[in-house]
Design an enzyme around this catalytic site. Structure first.
Site, PDB file in Angstrom:
ATOM      1  CB  SER A 154      35.625  42.802  52.879  1.00  0.00           C
ATOM      2  OG  SER A 154      36.830  42.370  53.310  1.00  0.00           O
ATOM      3  CD  GLN A 177      36.646  39.397  49.720  1.00  0.00           C
ATOM      4  OE1 GLN A 177      36.546  39.917  50.758  1.00  0.00           O
ATOM      5  NE2 GLN A 177      37.610  38.511  49.548  1.00  0.00           N
ATOM      6  CE1 TYR A 179      40.944  39.213  49.416  1.00  0.00           C
ATOM      7  CE2 TYR A 179      40.522  40.501  51.495  1.00  0.00           C
ATOM      8  CZ  TYR A 179      40.847  40.307  50.175  1.00  0.00           C
ATOM      9  OH  TYR A 179      40.961  41.614  49.624  1.00  0.00           O
ATOM     10  CB  THR A 205      39.015  38.139  46.532  1.00  0.00           C
ATOM     11  OG1 THR A 205      37.691  38.877  46.435  1.00  0.00           O
ATOM     12  CG2 THR A 205      39.853  38.982  45.880  1.00  0.00           C
ATOM     13  CE  LYS A 287      36.380  42.590  44.147  1.00  0.00           C
ATOM     14  NZ  LYS A 287      37.777  42.715  44.612  1.00  0.00           N
ATOM     15  CG  HIS A 311      42.452  44.098  45.003  1.00  0.00           C
ATOM     16  ND1 HIS A 311      41.745  42.816  45.314  1.00  0.00           N
ATOM     17  CD2 HIS A 311      42.298  44.836  46.051  1.00  0.00           C
ATOM     18  CE1 HIS A 311      41.622  42.951  46.748  1.00  0.00           C
ATOM     19  NE2 HIS A 311      41.965  43.904  47.404  1.00  0.00           N
ATOM     20  CG  ASP A 342      35.891  45.870  40.742  1.00  0.00           C
ATOM     21  OD1 ASP A 342      37.171  45.748  40.618  1.00  0.00           O
ATOM     22  OD2 ASP A 342      35.649  45.423  42.159  1.00  0.00           O
TER      23      ASP A 342
HETATM   24  C1  FNR Z   1      39.514  46.829  48.557  1.00  0.00           C
HETATM   25  N1  FNR Z   1      39.169  45.852  47.621  1.00  0.00           N
HETATM   26  C2  FNR Z   1      39.031  44.448  48.072  1.00  0.00           C
HETATM   27  N2  FNR Z   1      38.498  43.611  47.572  1.00  0.00           N
HETATM   28  C3  FNR Z   1      38.023  42.260  48.012  1.00  0.00           C
HETATM   29  O1  FNR Z   1      37.806  41.353  47.289  1.00  0.00           O
HETATM   30  N3  FNR Z   1      38.093  42.300  49.236  1.00  0.00           N
HETATM   31  C4  FNR Z   1      38.679  43.263  50.090  1.00  0.00           C
HETATM   32  O2  FNR Z   1      38.674  43.035  51.297  1.00  0.00           O
HETATM   33  C5  FNR Z   1      39.162  44.367  49.680  1.00  0.00           C
HETATM   34  N4  FNR Z   1      39.605  45.436  50.456  1.00  0.00           N
HETATM   35  C6  FNR Z   1      39.838  46.685  50.005  1.00  0.00           C
HETATM   36  C7  FNR Z   1      40.208  47.605  50.572  1.00  0.00           C
HETATM   37  C8  FNR Z   1      40.316  48.876  50.087  1.00  0.00           C
HETATM   38  C9  FNR Z   1      40.565  50.127  51.083  1.00  0.00           C
HETATM   39  C10 FNR Z   1      40.154  49.006  48.662  1.00  0.00           C
HETATM   40  C11 FNR Z   1      40.406  50.677  48.156  1.00  0.00           C
HETATM   41  C12 FNR Z   1      39.831  47.928  47.862  1.00  0.00           C
HETATM   42  C13 FNR Z   1      38.982  45.775  46.004  1.00  0.00           C
HETATM   43  C14 FNR Z   1      37.558  46.425  45.950  1.00  0.00           C
HETATM   44  O3  FNR Z   1      36.757  45.435  45.916  1.00  0.00           O
HETATM   45  C15 FNR Z   1      37.465  46.734  44.404  1.00  0.00           C
HETATM   46  O4  FNR Z   1      38.053  45.732  43.555  1.00  0.00           O
HETATM   47  C16 FNR Z   1      38.345  48.161  44.178  1.00  0.00           C
HETATM   48  O5  FNR Z   1      38.128  48.894  45.213  1.00  0.00           O
HETATM   49  C17 FNR Z   1      37.808  48.466  42.907  1.00  0.00           C
HETATM   50  O6  FNR Z   1      38.490  49.619  42.565  1.00  0.00           O
HETATM   51  P1  FNR Z   1      38.119  51.096  42.650  1.00  0.00           P
HETATM   52  O7  FNR Z   1      36.701  51.293  42.349  1.00  0.00           O
HETATM   53  O8  FNR Z   1      38.509  51.415  44.201  1.00  0.00           O
HETATM   54  O9  FNR Z   1      39.041  52.097  42.032  1.00  0.00           O
END
Ligand code: FNR
Length: 414
Positions: A154, A177, A179, A205, A287, A311, A342
């Site tokens: 991330s 990834q 931002y 993302t 994403k 997400h 995901d």
């Molecule tokens: C994320 N996710 C996420 N996505 C991304 O592109 N950059 C990020 O920094 C983060 N940070 C993040 C923190 C936390 C605590 C969570 C739970 C999720 C989203 C992540 O990449 C993914 O899309 C989801 O976690 C998928 O869903 P599930 O498997 O957690 O249900």
């Protein structure tokens, strides 16, 4: 009604010889053997220290870990409707097992962007992992590397990208990834640093241009970034630091405010993508795609892939379950783009279903963060082995030898 009704072949006519064959030279790993390792250890009285049903991890994490940190990971947008919809959307599909097929030799490998990977699973980008465990991203990345699984770092990691790359070793597959913030100099600098430290693909993302309304964090007024956690890539970036009057250590508040001001970026549009496409030479994925028209725009913008994702239900509460968004996106661009998935993946059958619906691979989110929090690198390894053992067994017991043989014919609606 089966999903096969909407595709040329009916379930009864689906047959193994018509699908791509398993390459005989493929390195086969027996992921299912993990169950016998557990049972054999049990002859000395040992039992796994973490649950093997990964849906139970959240409860165990809530019992054992800091409530603010677990709340941040487990929480979702609003009242959690979409997080629940993610599970429901997967649960509404059911596998229709087939009998008496030879499934002795199985191959879980998939090819993504020219690289053959041992499994169709990668670790999703999850920010601020140091709130879960001091080992943070390097521990999770090492666990992934140890099993040949790609790690997606991330932008909001608690460890600079160069250190995570070093922890993984030179040959391990890692993606970065992004931002995509307001400051183009910082963005360019991130892309340069990521390319220089061996991140081979860029995952942009799109669903988090603003932080959603997240009551679980709001009720605790818990946002790690305001304490300078999850800002490591920014606080080590020359372009970011150039915009500060004083070093971060001398004025943390100013650094945090700069981070927040460039993180929110709701004004970007499809036209702006050209800026990234020109500067990133490797594969690039978007994403957060949930609509087939957005997937087509991604293809037209020269992207290599999309991640169908909401997400983990953390952004638009009330949005459709991610698995409901997957088939229309696959139908729209599956022949032009690599479609990954995901949001809601917890079990081996979830992986099976996502692949059968047309995803080339899935990303695992919260379960590995819980594994990390509960037992560091070993906890992430445990989670990966459980998921892959269960997926391997599900494949075999349902009559399939690998991802290459899965299609919607393997599923029916509950
Ligand atoms: C994320 N996710 C996420 N996505 C991304 O592109 N950059 C990020 O920094 C983060 N940070 C993040 C923190 C936390 C605590 C969570 C739970 C999720 C989203 C992540 O990449 C993914 O899309 C989801 O976690 C998928 O869903 P599930 O498997 O957690 O249900």
């Amino acid at each position: 009604m089966t999903a096969g009704d909407s595709s040329p072949s009916s379930p009864s006519s689906a047959s193994i010889p018509s699908v791509p064959s398993i390459p005989s030279s493929a390195p086969l790993t027996d992921w299912s053997a993990f169950q016998y390792e557990i049972y054999l250890n049990g002859t000395t009285g040992a039992v796994p220290s973490l649950p093997t049903d990964l849906t139970a991890l959240e409860r165990v994490a809530e019992e054992r870990l800091d409530p603010g940190a677990v709340g941040y990971v487990a929480g979702s947008a609003g009242d959690g409707k979409t997080a629940r919809a993610n599970r429901d959307a997967l649960d509404r599909w059911r596998i229709v097992p087939r009998m008496l097929r030879d499934v002795e030799r199985r191959d879980l490998s998939v090819e993504l962007f020219g690289t053959r990977l041992p499994t169709p699973v990668a670790l999703a980008p999850v920010g601020v992992l140091s709130i879960m465990h001091e080992g943070a991203e390097p521990a999770a990345a090492r666990a992934a590397a140890g099993r040949g699984i790609p790690f997606i770092l991330s932008s909001a990691s608690s460890t600079p990208m160069e250190q995570v790359a070093e922890a993984m070793g030179p040959d391990a597959v890692r993606w970065f990834q992004l931002y995509w913030g307001r400051d183009r100099d910082v963005t360019e600098s991130f892309l340069d640093r990521a390319a220089a430290s061996g991140y081979s693909a860029l995952v942009v993302t799109l669903d988090t241009r603003l932080l959603a309304w997240r009551p679980r964090d709001l009720d605790r007024a818990y946002l790690p970034f305001l304490h300078g956690i999850g800002t490591a890539n920014y606080f080590t970036d020359p372009a970011f630091l150039a915009g500060l009057a004083k070093p971060v250590a001398e004025d943390l508040t100013a650094a945090v405010l700069r981070f927040v001001s460039l993180f929110n970026n709701p004004g970007t549009t499809w036209e702006d993508l050209a800026f990234l496409r020109e500067r990133w030479k490797g594969p690039m994925l978007l994403k957060g795609i949930q609509h087939p028209d957005d997937a087509r725009r991604a293809a037209n913008a020269g992207m290599d892939g999309v991640v169908v994702s909401n997400h983990g239900g953390r952004q638009v509460n009330g949005a459709i379950g991610a698995a409901d968004a997957l088939p229309p996106v696959v139908d729209a661009v599956g022949d032009r783009l690599t479609v990954l998935f995901d949001s809601g993946i917890r079990t081996g059958d979830d992986v099976f279903k996502a692949l059968a619906l047309g995803a080339k691979a899935v990303l695992l989110g919260r379960p590995y963060a819980y594994g990390l929090g509960l037992d560091g690198q070993a906890g992430v390894d445990h989670v990966l082995r459980c998921l892959l053992a269960e997926f391997d067994l599900t494949l075999a017991l349902a009559g399939y030898r690998g991802p290459a043989e899965l299609s919607r014919d393997a599923l029916t609606r509950a």
